[in-house]
Every structure is written in structure tokens, then in C-alpha cells.
Design a protein around this motif. Structure first.
Motif, PDB file in Angstrom:
ATOM      1  N   UNK A 105      -2.982   0.324   1.752  1.00 40.27           N
ATOM      2  CA  UNK A 105      -2.310   1.185   0.760  1.00 40.27           C
ATOM      3  C   UNK A 105      -1.890   0.374  -0.458  1.00 40.27           C
ATOM      4  N   UNK A 106      -1.284  -0.765  -0.198  1.00 45.24           N
ATOM      5  CA  UNK A 106      -0.796  -1.590  -1.306  1.00 45.24           C
ATOM      6  C   UNK A 106      -1.940  -2.105  -2.175  1.00 45.24           C
ATOM      7  N   UNK A 107      -3.048  -2.419  -1.571  1.00 39.10           N
ATOM      8  CA  UNK A 107      -4.204  -2.890  -2.348  1.00 39.10           C
ATOM      9  C   UNK A 107      -4.683  -1.798  -3.299  1.00 39.10           C
ATOM     10  N   UNK A 108      -4.693  -0.555  -2.825  1.00 43.61           N
ATOM     11  CA  UNK A 108      -5.108   0.558  -3.691  1.00 43.61           C
ATOM     12  C   UNK A 108      -4.138   0.737  -4.854  1.00 43.61           C
ATOM     13  N   UNK A 109      -2.840   0.710  -4.543  1.00 43.12           N
ATOM     14  CA  UNK A 109      -1.834   0.842  -5.603  1.00 43.12           C
ATOM     15  C   UNK A 109      -1.938  -0.307  -6.599  1.00 43.12           C
ATOM     16  N   UNK A 110      -2.163  -1.509  -6.069  1.00 42.59           N
ATOM     17  CA  UNK A 110      -2.211  -2.694  -6.934  1.00 42.59           C
ATOM     18  C   UNK A 110      -3.359  -2.608  -7.939  1.00 42.59           C
ATOM     19  N   UNK A 111      -4.486  -2.069  -7.515  1.00 42.94           N
ATOM     20  CA  UNK A 111      -5.602  -1.899  -8.456  1.00 42.94           C
ATOM     21  C   UNK A 111      -5.194  -1.002  -9.618  1.00 42.94           C
ATOM     22  N   UNK A 112      -4.432   0.037  -9.297  1.00 44.70           N
ATOM     23  CA  UNK A 112      -3.991   0.968 -10.339  1.00 44.70           C
ATOM     24  C   UNK A 112      -2.911   0.358 -11.229  1.00 44.70           C
ATOM     25  N   UNK A 113      -1.877  -0.219 -10.610  1.00 44.74           N
ATOM     26  CA  UNK A 113      -0.778  -0.690 -11.455  1.00 44.74           C
ATOM     27  C   UNK A 113      -1.108  -1.958 -12.216  1.00 44.74           C
ATOM     28  N   UNK A 114      -2.152  -2.664 -11.821  1.00 44.42           N
ATOM     29  CA  UNK A 114      -2.586  -3.816 -12.617  1.00 44.42           C
ATOM     30  C   UNK A 114      -3.072  -3.348 -13.980  1.00 44.42           C
ATOM     31  N   UNK A 115      -3.621  -2.127 -14.032  1.00 41.22           N
ATOM     32  CA  UNK A 115      -4.127  -1.567 -15.282  1.00 41.22           C
ATOM     33  C   UNK A 115      -3.037  -0.759 -15.995  1.00 41.22           C
ATOM     34  N   UNK A 116      -2.364   0.094 -15.236  1.00 39.77           N
ATOM     35  CA  UNK A 116      -1.359   0.997 -15.817  1.00 39.77           C
ATOM     36  C   UNK A 116      -0.096   0.237 -16.215  1.00 39.77           C
ATOM     37  N   UNK A 117       0.286  -0.736 -15.412  1.00 41.07           N
ATOM     38  CA  UNK A 117       1.472  -1.531 -15.733  1.00 41.07           C
ATOM     39  C   UNK A 117       2.762  -1.032 -15.119  1.00 41.07           C
TER      40      UNK A 117
END
Length: 158
Positions: free
Chosen positions: A107-119
Motif C-alpha cells: 500500500x505504501x509503495x503505491x501511495x509513495x509513487x503518487x505523492x512523489x509526484x503530487x507532493x
């Protein structure tokens, strides 16, 4: 000679597994505390990579080395108390890893991919980080107990 080989493989597996579990928790906590999404995302990616590289391979080496040493050393894996306790501790740590920690990491890996871009880091990520850390630390207790039983070989427990 063959016994020493298997025992060395077994110990190497423990070093890889316990070392990775300990070090990963430390640098992930420090990465999360930066609040920098790129660093957090990279750390989360490394958690996944190192878990499957070192924890999984360490567990495999522990099992192969342990059963190999027991076989060569003519020790029963179901009648020798310290071996039974060691197996139970490894199974308990593995159950926590597979049942609790891996799903959180995915789950965290999926979120991390998103928040690395979104911030922006979602609150669920932070909640999962706390849960991951607590269960990760708890999963080291049976590993350390197993280490004790493998070294001390106490017979008085049964």
C-alpha cells in the motif's frame, strides 16, 4: 565440514534477515521524518527492494542452512527442543512479515509513487508507517529469541 558449511549458511541468513529488518526500520523512520516526498518515496521503494532481497533471501538461507545442519548433524527437527523453538520463532516472525508488514508495504509503495509526484503525503501513509514500525519491531523479538535458542541450546524448557 559439511555441518560447518550449513551452519554458516544458516548464520548468514540470520545476519541478512535481522540486519535488514533493523536497518530498514531506522532509515525509513528518518526518511519519513524529513517530510520530503521524494526522499520518503525513495525510502519506501528501498524498503520493498531490500525486504525482498535481504529478508526473503535471508529467511531462505536460514531454512536451508538450518535443516541442512540438522540433517548432517543427525538432529531431529521435531524432537530437539531448541530447534523446535527456533522454528516456531521463525514461523511467527514470518507470519507477521507476510500477514501484516508486506500488505502495508505494498500500500505504501503505491501511495509513495503518487505523492512523489503530487507532493502531498496522505494521512493513511503516516498511519501505516506507525503500524509498520510497531509490527516490524515486534517481529524482531521472535528472531532474537530464536537466535538465543540456537546459540544457548537450552534443554530445560520442556
Amino acid at each position: 565440514m559439511l555441518y560447518a558449511f550449513f551452519k554458516s549458511i544458516h548464520i548468514l541468513g540470520l545476519v541478512l534477515m535481522a540486519g535488514n529488518v533493523t536497518v530498514t526500520a531506522l532509515w525509513k523512520v528518518f526518511a519519513d521524518r524529513t517530510n520530503k516526498t521524494q526522499i520518503m518515496a525513495f525510502a519506501q521503494w528501498l524498503v520493498t527492494v531490500t525486504d525482498f532481497s535481504f529478508t526473503l533471501s535471508g529467511g531462505f538461507l536460514m531454512v536451508v542452512g538450518g535443516y541442512g545442519a540438522a540433517y548432517v548433524g543427525h538432529m531431529s527437527v521435531i524432537e530437539t527442543p531448541w530447534i523446535v523453538l527456533g522454528q516456531l520463532m521463525l514461523a511467527l516472525a514470518g507470519a507477521v512479515w507476510l500477514g501484516i508488514l508486506v500488505p502495508i508495504q505494498v500500500r505504501q509503495a503505491r501511495w509513495a509513487q503518487d505523492f512523489a509526484v503530487i507532493g502531498e503525503v496522505p494521512p493513511e501513509y503516516r498511519k501505516d508507517s506507525r503500524t509498520w514500525l510497531i509490527w516490524g519491531l515486534l517481529s524482531t523479538v521472535p528472531l532474537l529469541a530464536g537466535l538465543y535458542w540456537m546459540v544457548a541450546k537450552p534443554m530445560s524448557y520442556w
